[in-house]
Design a protein around this motif. Structure first.
Motif, PDB file in Angstrom:
ATOM      1  N   ASP A  87       0.640  -1.354   0.005  1.00  0.00           N
ATOM      2  CA  ASP A  87      -0.166  -0.282   0.280  1.00  0.00           C
ATOM      3  C   ASP A  87       0.796   1.573   0.201  1.00  0.00           C
ATOM      4  OD1 ASP A  87      -2.264   1.704  -0.181  1.00  0.00           O
ATOM      5  OD2 ASP A  87      -2.507   1.229   2.640  1.00  0.00           O
TER       6      ASP A  87
ATOM      7  N   HIS B 259       8.177   0.735   4.814  1.00  0.00           N
ATOM      8  CA  HIS B 259       8.165  -0.737   5.443  1.00  0.00           C
ATOM      9  C   HIS B 259       9.717  -0.929   4.451  1.00  0.00           C
ATOM     10  CE1 HIS B 259       4.080  -1.573   6.748  1.00  0.00           C
ATOM     11  NE2 HIS B 259       3.209  -1.459   5.215  1.00  0.00           N
TER      12      HIS B 259
ATOM     13  N   ASN C 210       6.471  -7.491   6.726  1.00  0.00           N
ATOM     14  CA  ASN C 210       5.126  -7.418   6.991  1.00  0.00           C
ATOM     15  C   ASN C 210       3.844  -7.961   5.790  1.00  0.00           C
ATOM     16  OD1 ASN C 210       3.402  -4.826   8.313  1.00  0.00           O
ATOM     17  ND2 ASN C 210       2.779  -5.079   5.426  1.00  0.00           N
TER      18      ASN C 210
ATOM     19  N   ASN D 175      -0.797  -5.698  13.003  1.00  0.00           N
ATOM     20  CA  ASN D 175      -1.234  -4.494  12.722  1.00  0.00           C
ATOM     21  C   ASN D 175      -2.645  -5.038  12.870  1.00  0.00           C
ATOM     22  OD1 ASN D 175       1.240  -4.087  11.734  1.00  0.00           O
ATOM     23  ND2 ASN D 175       0.545  -4.810   9.427  1.00  0.00           N
TER      24      ASN D 175
ATOM     25  N   TYR E  27      -7.043  -2.836  12.711  1.00  0.00           N
ATOM     26  CA  TYR E  27      -8.046  -2.071  12.509  1.00  0.00           C
ATOM     27  C   TYR E  27      -9.443  -2.095  13.057  1.00  0.00           C
ATOM     28  CZ  TYR E  27      -3.897  -0.115   9.596  1.00  0.00           C
ATOM     29  OH  TYR E  27      -2.487   0.546   9.084  1.00  0.00           O
TER      30      TYR E  27
ATOM     31  N   TYR F 175     -11.473  -1.325   9.774  1.00  0.00           N
ATOM     32  CA  TYR F 175     -11.779  -2.031   8.357  1.00  0.00           C
ATOM     33  C   TYR F 175     -12.648  -3.053   8.826  1.00  0.00           C
ATOM     34  CZ  TYR F 175      -7.613  -0.239   5.653  1.00  0.00           C
ATOM     35  OH  TYR F 175      -7.196   0.681   5.166  1.00  0.00           O
TER      36      TYR F 175
ATOM     37  N   GLU G 186       0.512  -1.828  13.621  1.00  0.00           N
ATOM     38  CA  GLU G 186      -0.160  -0.525  13.363  1.00  0.00           C
ATOM     39  C   GLU G 186      -1.396  -0.870  13.448  1.00  0.00           C
ATOM     40  OE1 GLU G 186      -0.233  -1.380   9.097  1.00  0.00           O
ATOM     41  OE2 GLU G 186       1.804  -1.457   8.621  1.00  0.00           O
TER      42      GLU G 186
ATOM     43  N   TRP H 201      -0.219   3.761  12.516  1.00  0.00           N
ATOM     44  CA  TRP H 201       0.016   4.302  11.267  1.00  0.00           C
ATOM     45  C   TRP H 201      -1.378   4.994  10.540  1.00  0.00           C
ATOM     46  CZ3 TRP H 201       3.003   1.444   8.200  1.00  0.00           C
ATOM     47  CH2 TRP H 201       2.960   1.917   7.253  1.00  0.00           C
TER      48      TRP H 201
ATOM     49  N   PHE I 127       0.334   9.466   3.317  1.00  0.00           N
ATOM     50  CA  PHE I 127       1.439   8.631   1.751  1.00  0.00           C
ATOM     51  C   PHE I 127       1.270   9.069   0.909  1.00  0.00           C
ATOM     52  CE2 PHE I 127       0.699   5.168   2.293  1.00  0.00           C
ATOM     53  CZ  PHE I 127       0.247   4.611   4.199  1.00  0.00           C
TER      54      PHE I 127
ATOM     55  N   ARG J  83      -5.422   4.158  -4.012  1.00  0.00           N
ATOM     56  CA  ARG J  83      -6.148   4.505  -2.989  1.00  0.00           C
ATOM     57  C   ARG J  83      -6.576   5.561  -3.722  1.00  0.00           C
ATOM     58  NH1 ARG J  83      -7.018   2.888   2.350  1.00  0.00           N
ATOM     59  NH2 ARG J  83      -5.625   0.826   2.807  1.00  0.00           N
TER      60      ARG J  83
ATOM     61  N   ASN K 145      -3.740   7.888   1.012  1.00  0.00           N
ATOM     62  CA  ASN K 145      -3.451   7.043   2.370  1.00  0.00           C
ATOM     63  C   ASN K 145      -3.576   7.776   3.682  1.00  0.00           C
ATOM     64  OD1 ASN K 145      -3.822   5.638   4.909  1.00  0.00           O
ATOM     65  ND2 ASN K 145      -3.178   3.628   3.779  1.00  0.00           N
TER      66      ASN K 145
ATOM     67  N   LYS L 175      -4.350   8.207   6.680  1.00  0.00           N
ATOM     68  CA  LYS L 175      -3.958   7.528   7.787  1.00  0.00           C
ATOM     69  C   LYS L 175      -3.120   8.838   8.406  1.00  0.00           C
ATOM     70  CE  LYS L 175      -6.046   3.136   7.394  1.00  0.00           C
ATOM     71  NZ  LYS L 175      -5.749   3.178   6.142  1.00  0.00           N
TER      72      LYS L 175
HETATM   73  C1  GCB Z   1      -1.927  -1.930   6.386  1.00  0.00           C
HETATM   74  C2  GCB Z   1      -0.303  -2.620   5.741  1.00  0.00           C
HETATM   75  C3  GCB Z   1      -0.285  -1.110   5.426  1.00  0.00           C
HETATM   76  C4  GCB Z   1      -1.294  -0.076   5.036  1.00  0.00           C
HETATM   77  C5  GCB Z   1      -2.352  -0.503   5.706  1.00  0.00           C
HETATM   78  C6  GCB Z   1      -3.652   0.749   5.784  1.00  0.00           C
HETATM   79  O1  GCB Z   1      -2.123  -3.436   7.474  1.00  0.00           O
HETATM   80  O2  GCB Z   1       0.917  -3.033   6.912  1.00  0.00           O
HETATM   81  O3  GCB Z   1       0.628  -0.754   4.833  1.00  0.00           O
HETATM   82  O4  GCB Z   1      -1.609   1.030   4.510  1.00  0.00           O
HETATM   83  O5  GCB Z   1      -2.312  -1.258   6.398  1.00  0.00           O
HETATM   84  O6  GCB Z   1      -3.602   2.168   5.154  1.00  0.00           O
HETATM   85  O7  GCB Z   1      -4.748  -0.292   5.068  1.00  0.00           O
END
Ligand code: GCB
Length: 889
Positions: A180, A376, A448, A513, A515, A519, A546, A600, A605, A610, A619, A621
């Motif tokens: 990503d 990464h 990762n 990681n 979310y 997510y 993350e 994260w 970035f 995306r 992204n 975040k």
């Molecule tokens: C993750 C990945 C990272 C992504 C992030 C995201 O788990 O390791 O590379 O950018 O999620 O924002 O979804």
């Protein structure tokens, strides 16, 4: 003697004098100092492939003149997509004419690339020096045989950042296969020419310094430092040399020295190990006291002539990780909290400057991090140097992301090619060799989310053999640091995912990681999920590698802090990012078994896969915008907790044009209490538990609202202010039920996002395109000029408490039946206790599903308690799409 020593110290204070300090050890004069010629300016560049450009005589007059660092890719941070990024992945040629000084006689000359992306081929004067595969490590070639001293030389470099899935791409076996983040192409770090004596500290050790030091043991009195220098004799004759090593303190004073005679056969490489004892060591103690020594190793002839010298940082420290208690530095528990960082910026891509690196570190230190995940991949040396100097504990990693096999049909079955595995291994060698001496680095990450694809049902993950190999390689290269990796997808024991490897317990440490609430799952699930994983792996020190949420600077929602929080497709309101972090951080902070937590991400970035928030190829975040100019509200939430600077920050400064006349006001602060005024009126003093100060249900003025917060922290007054506008009326509130975003109708009526509600669940028939999911268009609702108003709804048994002043109101309720037939859903609506809509069956009255239905009733609101609308199910669940409460005029 005392005074003399002081004098000596003063004279040696300048770091350059460390060299002089070593000279004191030498018995005679010295000649052979390294010479470093940066090759930054005057390159000719051509984007795309071109035949014969490696030949010295090739005519490059039409090419653009560029300086390094350079990339041809510019991606992210914009609302509109530029030229298709795929078109800009491919070859880029660079050519440079330069004249090395004629007095490099008898020297070896090396070409050094600090990083070039992704596949790099190098020719000097038409002679091929070599190829390097991998976008992140430093690499060097021996340029001596091809170099012409004192004459014009032509250096030609072909870089290629083609996608590995493109037929014939030179990157098919080069990690990462995907990820990503965008892989910018070109000579995006510096290139230089380095001259050494034929007898020198090794230049061809995976781009590393050739000099490696670590702390063997340390106690209050003494530290034993083991130093290995790789000494190479490229001369045609055997040589007798002396390897002299000094450990020099921050004042430039040598505190330990060692001398080691060495016989070097012609062509030989020797690796003498020296052990130096540092009395009363001053420890590298993280952000508290990041004290640095230097290791200076010099190779001299037997009669004291200097041949080569290398200086490396040394931080004397001990650390350990405990599965129940977390991280210990020098025997003291340190709860590591920090961020992950990518190395790109708008317009510049990866071609960033030392000033950019320093600015990034300054912003992170201002936030109050004490740990940093350099994700990464291997970043530029500048940032590891800064982490050493500033005492930031670093997680360093290789770009083995998402896939442990090439992007081929074979790879999708989990079959790793030898070339792919070797490339991952090479990049691990580069990472460890090049960063071995940084005291900031405490762990090497070997991957990762390596089974992400399999968890999506795409391909099979057979990660274990490769990860086991890499883990062993990391031990062989460095026995002083544990290994780690970041896992996305470990299945629960009761929810096995066939075809997916569990990779926990291959490495010494692990990061998850997570979310939850972004997510998948709910934000409150984060802590319990971690507890289950901790129970599952009781001996494994865990971190959260993350966690994060998108936050767009131009997208806003009402009352996220009151509990109405949910994301919709690309709609990433900044307030939601803040709210999720509040919920997550409370849970992380309460779990001392975690050795570290990493947000994260620090900065937005570029990611070509995306579209989100208000930007394409980005992204969002970050806690800070891609261009580093805007600190999002949530930045101050963490700063209030992590930093020792006084913080008072009013939230919502970018949500200026407000939808509602009544709203909660919130500030982040490390004060105990804060006071708020609105247009000069005192709104009272609020406590700030967990660094969140809240003034509920503040009534705004029509027009401008100047909010001023003030607090006292340790006797120091601190303040913040912002101005909001409310352009509506105090006696008019329109609520878009179930929606995270507001809306203005065709007729100009302004609705705020869902607010003032308890109970029920929000629904959105048009969740919008979500990452990794297909776009959806809901079937249109008929019978209304504003079908979008009917795409969202709240369902269940719920109440709206609408804060309007006393008076008579027209209350219009907007309904649609999404799917059910007549008879399946019947409910009442009560206003301040009295039923105003009785036994409503939307499908029956509207004539079927997806047909808009409005009901208007007149209601008297007495006193200051506002209007309570109670949706009471009779059969099935109650429902509403939007609510208008408008004073009868
Ligand atoms: C993750 C990945 C990272 C992504 C992030 C995201 O788990 O390791 O590379 O950018 O999620 O924002 O979804």
């Amino acid at each position: 003697p005392h005074a003399a020593r002081r004098l000596n110290r003063q004279r040696l204070r300048h770091p350059v004098l460390a060299v002089a300090a070593l000279a004191l050890m030498a018995s005679g004069a010295h000649a052979g100092e390294r010479r470093d010629l940066p090759l930054s300016a005057g390159w000719q560049f051509h984007q795309g492939d071109v035949g014969g450009a490696e030949a010295p005589a090739f005519n490059d007059t039409g090419w653009a003149t560029v300086g390094l660092p350079h990339t041809w890719n510019h991606l992210g941070g914009t609302a509109q997509r530029g030229p298709d990024y795929n078109a800009t992945r491919g070859a880029g040629w660079y050519r440079l004419r330069f004249t090395p000084p004629a007095d490099y006689t008898h020297a070896k000359v090396w070409l050094q690339f600090d990083g070039a992306s992704i596949n790099t081929e190098v020719w000097l004067n038409g002679r091929k020096l070599g190829v390097h595969q991998g976008a992140f490590g430093r690499f060097r070639f021996d340029a001596t045989p091809a170099l012409k001293l004192g004459k014009v030389n032509v250096l030609a470099v072909r870089t290629d950042n083609s996608s590995p899935s493109k037929a014939g791409s030179p990157t098919t076996d080069v990690i990462p296969m995907s990820g990503d983040f965008f892989l910018f192409g070109g000579l995006y770090r510096q290139v230089s020419l380095i001259a050494t004596d034929p007898v020198h500290i090794d230049m061809l050790d995976w781009g590393g310094p050739g000099l490696y030091a670590h702390t063997d043991s340390v106690d209050g009195h003494t530290a034993i430092i083991a130093v290995t220098a790789r000494v190479k004799n490229d001369a045609a004759q055997a040589r007798q040399v002396v390897v002299k090593t000094a450990i020099v303190d921050a004042q430039g004073v040598p505190v330990a020295t060692d001398s080691h005679p060495l016989s070097l056969a012609a062509g030989a490489l020797e690796e003498p190990e020296q052990s130096l004892s540092v009395p009363n060591p001053h420890l590298w103690d993280g952000r508290t006291d990041p004290y640095l020594y230097q290791v200076v190793t010099r190779v001299e002839t037997a009669d004291g002539q200097m041949l080569d010298q290398v200086t490396q940082p040394l931080g004397i420290r001990s650390f350990r990780f405990d599965p129940d208690q977390g991280f210990f530095l020098n025997g003291r528990h340190v709860s590591l909290h920090g961020v992950s960082r990518h190395q790109d910026r708008p317009g510049k891509g990866w071609a960033i400057t030392p000033a950019d690196q320093a600015q990034d570190m300054d912003i992170m230190l201002d936030l109050g991090i004490n740990t940093l995940r350099l994700a990464h991949y291997q970043h530029d040396q500048a940032i590891y140097d800064l982490a050493d100097k500033d005492g930031v504990v670093v997680w360093a990693e290789i770009p083995l992301v998402n896939r442990t096999a090439p992007e081929t049909p074979e790879g999708d079955k989990g079959v790793t090619s030898a070339a792919f595995a070797d490339n991952a291994d090479s990049q691990l060698h580069e990472l460890i060799k090049q960063n071995y001496n940084h005291p900031s680095v405490v762990t090497w990450s070997i991957g990762n989310e390596v089974n992400l694809m399999a968890s999506f049902g795409r391909g099979v993950s057979k990660a274990r053999p490769l990860l086991t190999r890499l883990n062993q390689a990391a031990y062989d290269l460095d026995h002083t640091r544990p290994t780690t990796m970041a896992d996305c997808c470990e299945p629960w024991p009761d929810q096995p995912k066939p075809g997916l490897d569990v990779v926990a317990e291959i490495t010494d440490l692990l990061g998850y990681n997570r979310y939850q609430g972004w997510y998948y799952d709910k934000p409150e699930d984060l802590g319990p999920v971690l507890d289950r994983l901790h129970k599952l792996h009781p001996r494994l020190p865990l971190s959260v590698s993350e966690y994060g949420a998108g936050g767009a600077l131009t997208q806003h929602t009402d009352q996220a802090q009151a509990g109405v929080v949910y994301a919709k497709g690309h709609f990433h309101p900044e307030e939601l990012e803040s709210r999720l972090h509040e919920i997550w951080w409370a849970q992380l902070k309460a779990r001392p078994y975690l050795w570290g937590t990493f947000i994260w991400n620090m900065f937005d970035f570029a990611s070509d896969s995306r579209t989100e928030g208000d930007m394409v190829d980005t992204n969002d975040k970050g806690l800070v915008s891609y261009d580093r100019t805007v600190k999002k509200d949530v930045f101050f939430f963490y700063k209030a907790d992590w930093s020792d600077q006084p913080v008072l920050h009013l939230n919502g400064r970018r949500y200026v044009d407000r939808a509602y006349p009544v709203t909660d006001v919130q500030a982040y602060s490390n004060a105990a209490t804060a006071r708020l005024t609105l247009n000069g009126r005192d709104l009272g003093t609020a406590p700030c538990p967990e660094h969140i100060c809240r003034w509920p249900a503040v009534r705004l003025d029509v027009g401008d609202n100047v909010l001023v917060a003030s607090a006292d922290i340790g006797g120091k007054a601190i303040g913040d202010s912002l101005t909001w506008r409310f352009g509506g009326r105090a006696d008019e509130i329109r609520i878009r039920a179930g929606a995270s975003a507001g809306l203005t109708t065709a007729a100009g009526a302004r609705y705020g996002s869902d607010a003032f509600v308890t109970g029920g669940t929000p629904h959105d028939r048009n969740p919008g395109p979500e990452f990794g999911k297909p776009d959806t268009t809901p079937p249109a609702v008929t019978g209304t000029p504003d079908p979008v108003l009917f795409e969202t709804y709240r369902e269940g048994a719920f109440r709206y408490h609408v804060p309007v002043p006393a008076g008579r109101y027209q209350v219009t309720l907007h309904f649609v039946e999404p799917a059910l037939a007549a008879g399946a859903r019947v409910f009442d609506v009560a206003a301040n206790g009295g039923v105003v809509v009785k036994r409503l069956d939307v499908a029956a009255e509207a004539g079927g599903p997806l047909k808009a239905l409005d009901r208007t009733v007149s209601v008297e609101v007495k006193g200051g308690d506002g209007l309570e609308l109670d949706f009471r199910p009779v059969t099935g669940q109650a429902i509403v799409c939007a609510i208008d409460v408008v004073a009868a005029r």
